[in-house]
Design a protein around this motif. Structure first.
Motif, short mmCIF file in Angstrom:
data_model
loop_
_atom_site.label_atom_id
_atom_site.label_comp_id
_atom_site.label_asym_id
_atom_site.label_seq_id
_atom_site.Cartn_x
_atom_site.Cartn_y
_atom_site.Cartn_z
N LEU A 1 39.15 41.46 45.77
CA LEU A 1 37.85 40.86 46.10
C LEU A 1 37.13 40.34 44.87
N ARG A 2 37.38 40.96 43.73
CA ARG A 2 36.77 40.47 42.49
C ARG A 2 37.25 39.07 42.13
N HIS A 3 38.39 38.70 42.68
CA HIS A 3 38.97 37.40 42.36
C HIS A 3 38.94 36.45 43.56
N TRP B 1 39.44 36.98 46.85
CA TRP B 1 40.41 37.14 47.93
C TRP B 1 39.72 37.13 49.28
N ARG C 1 42.14 46.46 47.29
CA ARG C 1 41.14 45.58 47.90
C ARG C 1 40.03 45.24 46.91
N GLU C 2 39.54 46.24 46.18
CA GLU C 2 38.48 46.01 45.20
C GLU C 2 38.90 44.99 44.15
N ILE C 3 40.10 45.15 43.64
CA ILE C 3 40.60 44.22 42.62
C ILE C 3 40.70 42.81 43.18
N THR D 1 47.03 39.03 40.26
CA THR D 1 45.71 39.17 39.63
C THR D 1 45.88 39.37 38.13
N ALA E 1 42.64 50.85 37.32
CA ALA E 1 41.23 51.16 37.54
C ALA E 1 40.80 52.36 36.71
N GLU F 1 44.73 41.60 36.37
CA GLU F 1 44.92 43.01 36.05
C GLU F 1 46.39 43.43 36.21
#
Length: 455
Positions: free
Chosen positions: A70-72, A74, A66-68, A99, A27, A101
């Motif tokens: 949710l972008r995909h 989840w 969590r942010e990562i 992910t 990030a 990332e």
């Protein structure tokens, strides 16, 4: 020589805290490489996959991870649900590692066996901080290579270095000769290892939440198979932390764990042998007998079929032999944390927020995080590790304002109402099974019948 900023930050261990560190590094746009000794991510978590955590999902997910996710797309589990280790791995850690990332930066089956500085050993000081770290990495095929790193975040944990059976911290006499009768950690009593315990007498040694989990599983097995017998052996007679605060515990499942165990002891379904310092385990026909020896003399318990060693874990010191680390002499934690978490003296609520400054070592750029940062102290919570790596990564990114803005609120155990001597002065901080809390409190239970008898 290439400057250290051309190299990635290396994270050792792809468990909950290691993957959280990787998420924060990504990030912040910092290059990262994660090495996991196991064949898959969360290898240690899978070892106790049958165990249900007593911390709910809200305490088990790192905010940046969590942010990562949710972008995909989840789908986050219900915040108040309690996952097993297997569910933690399958519903959170595996998706995170998969992910776009994180997946390219993780290597499994890659064990870091040593850390040093490029071209210089532990003794040399000249230009030390300007040299990149060099790590010895052993891959899944046994091949060895060296990798360079700008900084190293050690999140390798302690699960793979279980404490021995001996109460003095040493391997007990006969322990190595009876490995087929001795299990460690949290065996899957109700599942794949059921036949090894059903209809047999098992002695569980230890006084933390790992021991409590095994005892409860064995007691349930005894309900189905009445000839199954359960003996609980503790070094101390003070079992406050494992019995816990009951309904006053902010982690309700942790309070219930202790309450159920106390009820089993009071009902005689678990035979308690307190104040027994194990010194040896000896063959007795087809069974084994535990021998205790301390200043009060020697004792021998009645023979049992199996022994479960649930005495906690300790850090492996070999990894950092060639770098300069500063450890608490008793706990083997990062030195700055020692006075805050010492179970001999720790008072309730005294684990103040801590971050990169407390987790650093004399070796610039090296940090110990997660349960390993606590050394042998048992009162660790994953939530603590997530805040640790957030602070460390902010420091590596040069954002000292964020790195120093450390906030940590830990759930109370509820045993804080006890007098300090009774509570062993160490009750706050909570733990999931990733950090096995092992503190003890008074019990009025009588010693077990035959097994409590002196030799």
């Amino acid at each position: 020589m290439a400057t250290e900023n051309q190299h990635p930050v290396t994270v050792i261990g792809a468990g909950p805290v290691g993957l959280a560190a990787a998420a924060h590094l990504i990030a912040r746009g910092l290059p990262v490489r994660v090495y996991e000794a196991g064949a898959t991510v969360a290898a240690h978590v899978r070892d106790w996959g049958h165990v249900r955590l007593f911390s709910p999902w809200e305490y088990n997910v790192d905010p940046m991870a969590r942010e990562i996710l949710l972008r995909h797309g989840w789908r986050e589990p219900a915040a108040d649900a309690f996952p097993t280790g297997a569910e933690l791995a399958s519903a959170y850690l595996e998706p995170l590692a998969g992910t776009p990332e994180l997946a390219p930066v993780i290597e499994t089956g890659a064990r870091v066996s040593a850390i040093s500085r490029l071209g210089i050993d532990k003794v040399g000081s000249r230009d030390r901080a300007d040299r990149p770290f060099v790590l010895t990495v052993i891959d899944a095929h046994g091949g060895t290579r060296r990798e360079l790193a700008r900084a190293v975040i050690d999140a390798s944990g302690t699960w793979s270095t279980q404490n021995p059976l001996g109460a003095d911290g040493l391997t007990a006499a006969g322990e190595a000769d009876n490995v087929t009768r001795v299990a460690r950690g949290i065996p899957d009593v109700a599942g794949r290892e059921r036949t090894a315990f059903q209809g047999r007498t098992t002695a569980v040694v230890g006084a933390g939440h790992s021991a409590a989990t095994v005892l409860l599983d064995l007691a349930r097995l005894a309900e189905e198979s009445p000839d199954t017998r359960v003996v609980w052996v503790t070094r101390s007679g003070n079992l406050a932390r494992v019995f816990g605060g009951g309904s006053a515990d902010r982690l309700a499942a942790r309070g219930a764990l202790g309450s159920r165990l106390r009820a089993l002891v009071d009902a005689g379904r678990v035979e308690l042998v307190p104040g027994f310092a194990v010194a040896g385990v000896h063959r007795d026909g087809d069974r084994v007998a535990l021998e205790g020896r301390d200043t009060g003399g020697s004792r021998r318990l009645c023979p049992v079929d199996r022994v479960v060693v649930a005495t906690g874990q300790r850090p492996d010191p070999n990894l950092t032999r060639e770098i300069r680390v500063d450890l608490d002499p008793a706990l083997e934690s990062v030195r700055a944390l020692g006075p805050l978490i010492d179970p001999n003296e720790h008072s309730c609520g005294s684990v103040r927020p801590h971050g990169h400054r407390e987790l650093a070592h004399p070796e610039p750029g090296f940090y110990t995080v997660g349960i390993k940062s606590y050394g042998r102290a048992p009162n660790f919570l994953m939530l603590t590790g997530y805040e640790q790596v957030r602070s460390v990564v902010a420091a590596l990114a040069g954002d000292l304002a964020a790195a120093d803005d450390v906030r940590l609120v830990l759930p109370e155990t509820g045993v804080c109402s006890l007098q300090p001597a009774e509570a062993a002065q160490g009750c706050c901080g909570g733990t999931s099974v990733t950090g096995v809390a092992a503190v003890e409190a008074p019990s009025s239970a009588e010693p077990a019948r035959c097994c409590g008898a002196a030799a």
